[in-house]
Design an enzyme around this catalytic site. Structure first.
Site, PDB file in Angstrom:
ATOM      1  N   GLY A  34       0.850  -1.193   0.000  1.00 10.71           N
ATOM      2  CA  GLY A  34       0.000   0.000   0.000  1.00 10.71           C
ATOM      3  C   GLY A  34       0.881   1.236   0.000  1.00 10.71           C
ATOM      4  NE  ARG A  35      -1.866   5.751   2.871  1.00  8.51           N
ATOM      5  CZ  ARG A  35      -3.191   5.664   2.933  1.00  8.51           C
ATOM      6  NH1 ARG A  35      -3.925   6.308   2.066  1.00  8.51           N
ATOM      7  NH2 ARG A  35      -3.788   4.958   3.881  1.00  8.51           N
ATOM      8  CB  ILE A  36       3.827   2.466   4.576  1.00  8.20           C
ATOM      9  CG1 ILE A  36       3.041   3.599   5.250  1.00  8.20           C
ATOM     10  CG2 ILE A  36       5.209   2.309   5.224  1.00  8.20           C
ATOM     11  CD1 ILE A  36       2.679   3.346   6.710  1.00  8.20           C
ATOM     12  CB  THR A  93       7.799  -0.220  10.345  1.00  7.66           C
ATOM     13  OG1 THR A  93       7.408  -0.515   8.997  1.00  7.66           O
ATOM     14  CG2 THR A  93       9.301  -0.122  10.434  1.00  7.66           C
ATOM     15  NE  ARG A 105      -0.993  -0.931  15.139  1.00 13.02           N
ATOM     16  CZ  ARG A 105      -0.573   0.271  14.703  1.00 13.02           C
ATOM     17  NH1 ARG A 105       0.673   0.448  14.328  1.00 13.02           N
ATOM     18  NH2 ARG A 105      -1.408   1.299  14.674  1.00 13.02           N
ATOM     19  CD  GLU A 139       4.305  -1.784  20.135  1.00 10.78           C
ATOM     20  OE1 GLU A 139       3.803  -0.670  20.394  1.00 10.78           O
ATOM     21  OE2 GLU A 139       4.518  -2.168  18.987  1.00 10.78           O
ATOM     22  CG  HIS A 188       4.860   1.738  17.788  1.00 11.98           C
ATOM     23  ND1 HIS A 188       3.816   0.869  18.002  1.00 11.98           N
ATOM     24  CD2 HIS A 188       4.574   2.338  16.608  1.00 11.98           C
ATOM     25  CE1 HIS A 188       2.950   0.934  17.015  1.00 11.98           C
ATOM     26  NE2 HIS A 188       3.388   1.830  16.143  1.00 11.98           N
ATOM     27  CB  ALA A 222       7.792   4.025  12.154  1.00 15.93           C
TER      28      ALA A 222
HETATM   29  C1  DGY Z   1       0.227   4.349  13.303  1.00 15.46           C
HETATM   30  O1  DGY Z   1      -0.052   5.503  12.969  1.00 15.46           O
HETATM   31  O2  DGY Z   1      -0.545   3.409  13.145  1.00 15.46           O
HETATM   32  C2  DGY Z   1       1.583   4.131  13.897  1.00 15.46           C
HETATM   33  O3  DGY Z   1       1.782   2.857  14.329  1.00 15.46           O
HETATM   34  C3  DGY Z   1       1.889   5.150  14.976  1.00 15.46           C
HETATM   35  O4  DGY Z   1       2.121   6.335  14.330  1.00 15.46           O
END
Ligand code: DGY
Length: 332
Positions: free
Chosen positions: A159-161, A240, A242, A271, A290, A292
Site C-alpha cells: 500500500g502507501r507505506i 514497522t 504491528r 508493547e 514504536h 516510525a
Molecule cells: C500508526 O499511525 O498506526 C503508527 O503505528 C503510529 O504512528
C-alpha cells in the site's frame, strides 16, 4: 446564549497543531500523563463524551462505547492503524471513526529502511563493541553484514507505506521488488517493476522482508516459525506495522538459531517489551519503541488530521480520513 461546547476526551497530549483547535472549540479533558490512562480511568472519563481522541494504546470496544453512552458520535484515532478499535461495533452504533493516513508514510518508510541498514550492517552491535572497549584492531572477518545492491526485497503489503519503501530500495539499491498483497498494485508494477507473488515465494526469494499490513484476524501471526524457516538464512526481517503480525517467540528462536540473519523491529508484541524478553538478549535484533512516525512533520500532520476528524464528527459531517464511511448511510 452561546452554544454548548461538545465534551471530548483526549487520551494524551498531542502536538499543538491539532490540540489547540480542539481546546478552542470543545470542552476537552486532556490526559496529560506520559503513560496511557488506566482502563477504569478511561471508562470514567469517556462517560458522557461526544468525542474521543484515542491513541493506539486505548482499546475502544463495546465496553468503552457503553461507558461513553449514547452521546458518543466520533472516535478519532491518532494513528493510521486502527486495530485498537472495534470498527464493526462503532459502525453498528453509528459512531464515526477516523485515522491519520498519508502524513506518516515517508517517515515510516524511512524507519523501515533505517532498520534494514542498521541490522543489515550490524550497527548497534558494532557500536556496543566500541563503547564496551573491545575495539583493538581492524578485523578482516569482524562485523560482516549483508549487501544491498541488486538484492531482492519482499514487501508484504504494497500500500502507501510498502510502495514508498519499495521506491527507496529500487531507487537506492536497484533491488528487485517482490510483493505479497491481496490487491494488485499496477502503479508499482509499472513504476518499480514490482512483481506480485505468493507469500511462500516471497519468503523463498527475498533478501529483505518488510511488513506493511493492517493487523486483523487474517494477518495476525502471519510470520510464524514456518515462515521464518522458509526465509533465507541471510535474510533481514523488518516490522514497522504491528507487533502481532509476527509470532514473537518464533522470531526470537529463528534469530537465535540463525534461520534468518537479523531483525529490525519498530513494533513488538506486547508493547512495551517486558524486561528479560528473549529478543533483548539477541545481538542480531534491534528493537526501537514504536517510533516510525516520530518526526516533526508526521506528528504535526497526524495532529491536524486527528483534530479535523474529531471536529467534523462532532458536527455530524463526513470525516476527512474516515475508516467507516458506511456510518453515513446508516445515519442518513
Ligand atoms: C500508526 O499511525 O498506526 C503508527 O503505528 C503510529 O504512528
Amino acid at each position: 446564549m452561546p452554544a454548548e461546547r461538545p465534551r471530548v476526551f483526549v487520551a494524551r497530549e498531542i502536538p499543538a497543531a491539532g490540540l489547540d483547535r480542539i481546546l478552542a472549540t470543545c470542552d476537552a479533558d486532556v490526559w496529560r500523563e506520559d503513560l496511557p490512562p488506566p482502563r477504569d480511568e478511561l471508562l470514567a472519563r469517556a462517560a458522557g463524551c461526544q468525542g474521543i481522541l484515542s491513541l493506539l494504546t486505548e482499546t475502544i470496544d463495546a465496553e468503552l462505547m457503553d461507558a461513553a453512552g449514547d452521546a458518543l458520535r466520533v472516535v478519532s484515532n491518532y494513528a493510521v492503524g486502527f486495530n485498537n478499535i472495534d470498527i464493526q461495533e462503532a459502525t453498528r452504533r453509528g459512531i464515526r471513526v477516523g485515522n491519520t493516513p498519508g502524513v506518516l508514510t515517508d517517515a515510516t518508510a524511512d524507519m523501515a529502511v533505517t532498520l534494514l541498514l542498521a541490522v543489515g550492517r550490524r550497527l548497534v552491535e558494532a557500536n556496543r563493541f566500541v563503547m564496551g572497549g573491545q575495539w583493538q584492531t581492524w578485523q578482516p572477518l569482524g562485523h560482516i553484514g549483508v549487501d544491498l545492491v541488486d538484492k531482492t526485497a519482499g514487501i508484504v503489503g504494497l500500500g502507501r507505506i510498502g510502495s514508498t519503501v519499495a521506491r527507496r530500495l529500487r531507487g537506492g539499491w536497484n533491488m528487485r521488488i517482490l510483493y505479497f498483497d491481496q490487491y494488485r498494485n499496477e502503479a508499482a508494477e509499472q513504476e518499480l517493476g514490482a512483481e506480485q507473488v505468493e507469500f511462500e515465494a516471497l519468503l523463498d526469494q527475498a533478501d529483505f522482508v518488510s511488513v506493511h499490513l493492517n493487523l486483523d484476524d487474517s494477518t495476525s501471526g502471519l510470520f510464524d516459525a514456518a515462515a521464518f524457516r522458509r526465509m533465507k538464512n541471510t535474510a533481514v526481517f523488518v516490522n514497522t506495522a504491528r507487533g502481532p503480525l509476527h509470532v514473537q517467540r518464533d522470531l526470537a528462536e529463528a534469530l537465535r538459531r540463525g534461520e534468518i540473519f537479523a531483525a529490525g523491529l519498530d513494533v513488538t508484541d506486547p508493547e512495551p517489551l517486558p524486561p528479560g524478553d528473549p529478543l533483548l538478549e539477541l545481538p542480531n535484533c534491534i528493537v526501537v519503541p514504536h517510533i516510525a512516525s516520530a518526526t516533526v512533520q508526521s506528528r504535526n500532520g497526524m495532529a491536524e488530521i486527528a483534530a479535523d476528524n474529531l471536529l467534523a464528527g462532532l458536527r455530524g459531517e463526513p470525516l476527512c480520513c474516515w475508516v467507516n464511511p458506511e456510518v453515513e448511510q446508516s445515519t442518513a
